[in-house]
Design a protein around this motif. Structure first.
Motif, short mmCIF file in Angstrom:
data_model
loop_
_atom_site.label_atom_id
_atom_site.label_comp_id
_atom_site.label_asym_id
_atom_site.label_seq_id
_atom_site.Cartn_x
_atom_site.Cartn_y
_atom_site.Cartn_z
N PHE A 263 0.89 -1.15 0.05
CA PHE A 263 0.14 -0.12 -0.07
C PHE A 263 0.88 1.29 0.00
CE2 PHE A 263 -3.54 -2.24 2.40
CZ PHE A 263 -4.00 -3.07 1.16
N LYS A 264 0.43 2.20 -0.76
CA LYS A 264 1.31 3.35 -0.92
C LYS A 264 0.98 4.42 -0.26
CE LYS A 264 3.98 1.83 -4.57
NZ LYS A 264 5.08 0.98 -3.94
N ASP A 265 -0.38 4.48 0.16
CA ASP A 265 -1.14 5.65 0.94
C ASP A 265 -2.18 4.99 1.61
OD1 ASP A 265 -2.90 5.58 -1.03
OD2 ASP A 265 -2.31 7.11 -1.89
N VAL A 266 -2.88 6.03 2.43
CA VAL A 266 -4.05 5.69 3.33
C VAL A 266 -5.03 5.15 2.36
CG1 VAL A 266 -5.67 6.49 4.92
CG2 VAL A 266 -3.07 7.00 5.21
N SER A 267 -5.28 5.99 1.43
CA SER A 267 -6.41 5.67 0.31
C SER A 267 -6.53 4.29 -0.03
CB SER A 267 -6.48 6.46 -0.66
OG SER A 267 -5.17 6.30 -1.58
N GLU A 268 -5.28 3.62 -0.39
CA GLU A 268 -5.40 2.22 -0.67
C GLU A 268 -5.63 1.22 0.64
OE1 GLU A 268 -1.81 0.88 -2.70
OE2 GLU A 268 -1.45 2.80 -3.73
N PHE A 269 -5.41 1.86 1.42
CA PHE A 269 -5.58 0.99 2.74
C PHE A 269 -7.13 0.94 3.04
CE2 PHE A 269 -3.60 -0.91 6.59
CZ PHE A 269 -4.45 -0.84 7.53
N LYS A 270 -7.62 2.27 3.15
CA LYS A 270 -9.03 2.36 3.25
C LYS A 270 -9.77 1.74 2.12
CE LYS A 270 -12.52 6.17 3.08
NZ LYS A 270 -12.72 7.55 2.58
N GLN A 271 -9.41 1.74 0.96
CA GLN A 271 -10.12 0.87 -0.09
C GLN A 271 -10.14 -0.74 0.24
OE1 GLN A 271 -8.20 1.22 -3.83
NE2 GLN A 271 -10.02 -0.16 -5.10
N GLU A 272 -9.00 -1.33 0.69
CA GLU A 272 -9.00 -2.48 1.17
C GLU A 272 -9.73 -2.72 2.33
OE1 GLU A 272 -8.19 -6.54 0.82
OE2 GLU A 272 -7.39 -5.15 -0.28
N LEU B 127 -15.09 -4.80 4.87
CA LEU B 127 -16.39 -4.62 5.48
C LEU B 127 -17.69 -4.84 4.68
CD1 LEU B 127 -15.26 -1.23 7.48
CD2 LEU B 127 -15.66 -3.63 8.36
N SER B 128 -17.48 -4.58 3.34
CA SER B 128 -18.52 -4.65 2.46
C SER B 128 -18.81 -6.16 2.10
CB SER B 128 -18.56 -4.05 1.01
OG SER B 128 -17.66 -4.54 0.43
N GLY B 129 -17.68 -7.04 2.23
CA GLY B 129 -17.83 -8.43 2.15
C GLY B 129 -18.24 -9.19 3.23
N GLY C 32 -20.31 -7.64 5.39
CA GLY C 32 -21.83 -7.28 5.57
C GLY C 32 -22.59 -8.39 4.83
N LYS C 33 -22.16 -8.76 3.80
CA LYS C 33 -22.73 -9.74 2.93
C LYS C 33 -23.00 -11.11 3.56
CE LYS C 33 -21.36 -7.80 -1.60
NZ LYS C 33 -20.46 -8.04 -2.61
N ASP C 34 -21.60 -11.29 4.35
CA ASP C 34 -21.80 -12.55 5.27
C ASP C 34 -22.77 -12.61 6.29
OD1 ASP C 34 -19.68 -13.69 3.29
OD2 ASP C 34 -18.31 -13.16 4.98
N GLN C 35 -22.61 -11.30 6.83
CA GLN C 35 -23.77 -11.31 7.92
C GLN C 35 -25.14 -11.52 7.59
OE1 GLN C 35 -22.84 -10.88 11.13
NE2 GLN C 35 -20.73 -10.49 10.99
N LYS C 36 -25.54 -11.10 6.35
CA LYS C 36 -26.90 -11.08 6.01
C LYS C 36 -27.25 -12.66 5.52
CE LYS C 36 -27.12 -6.45 4.17
NZ LYS C 36 -27.02 -5.37 2.96
N LYS C 37 -26.33 -13.44 5.14
CA LYS C 37 -26.54 -14.53 4.89
C LYS C 37 -26.76 -15.34 5.96
CE LYS C 37 -23.57 -14.54 0.68
NZ LYS C 37 -22.48 -15.33 0.10
N LYS C 38 -26.26 -15.10 7.10
CA LYS C 38 -26.14 -15.91 8.51
C LYS C 38 -27.36 -15.68 9.01
CE LYS C 38 -21.19 -15.90 9.35
NZ LYS C 38 -20.07 -15.50 10.34
N ARG C 39 -28.05 -14.70 8.67
CA ARG C 39 -29.33 -14.32 9.45
C ARG C 39 -30.50 -15.08 8.92
NH1 ARG C 39 -28.80 -7.88 10.50
NH2 ARG C 39 -27.04 -8.14 11.86
#
Length: 159
Positions: free
Chosen positions: A134-143, A148-150, A152-159
């Motif tokens: 990672f070169k900067d904070v934006s790359e870290f944030k993107q990861e 987090l979005s992944g 969130g999908k897993d959480q919805k599947k478990k319910r």
């Protein structure tokens, strides 16, 4: 064999066993200097397995290098040494199973990251930040956002 605790070179073998896959021998040793016990593994030295770096260089596959990277990523995290050893074993098996006796570092890195992601997301982010350089904070944030979005999908599947 040099004692990892005190550096003394005299020890005795307390127990010796073949691994489950019969590809190595596990030896429990006791240092004659400090009387602490440690484990060593003996493996057959054969034609080395290689990893192909991003710039095309070939380097000998090194279990210890992978374990060291995992230990750094999992520092102060609740990840057992057994789990890390399993990741290293899986990675080694992946490289060994290659018909060409080599794998690219990107393939190896992705395998390690997928296993870390299942075990500990913080360790995963730490490993990914070094592996993906990672070169900067934006790359870290993107990861982090992808993670987090992944999740969130897993959480919805478990319910």
């Amino acid at each position: 064999m040099k004692c990892p605790y005190c550096g003394f070179t005299q020890d005795r073998v307390v127990d010796s066993r073949e691994s489950k896959e019969a590809d190595s021998i596990r030896r429990r040793r006791e240092c004659e200097g400090c009387n602490k016990r440690f484990t060593t593994y003996e493996r057959i030295d054969e034609i080395p397995y290689m990893v192909v770096k991003k710039d095309g260089r070939r380097e000998k596959f090194d279990r210890q290098k992978i374990l060291s990277g995992l230990l750094h990523a999992c520092e102060k995290r609740p990840v057992s040494a057994v789990k890390l050893e399993q990741i290293v074993d899986e990675t080694e098996a992946y490289v060994v199973d290659s018909p060409e006796r080599e794998r690219s570092t990107s393939e190896v890195g992705e395998l390690i990251m997928s296993r870390l992601k299942e075990i500990d997301t913080v360790a995963y982010i730490r490993f990914a930040s070094v592996y993906r350089d990672f070169k900067d904070v934006s790359e870290f944030k993107q990861e982090l956002e992808q993670l987090l979005s992944g999740s969130g999908k897993d959480q919805k599947k478990k319910r």
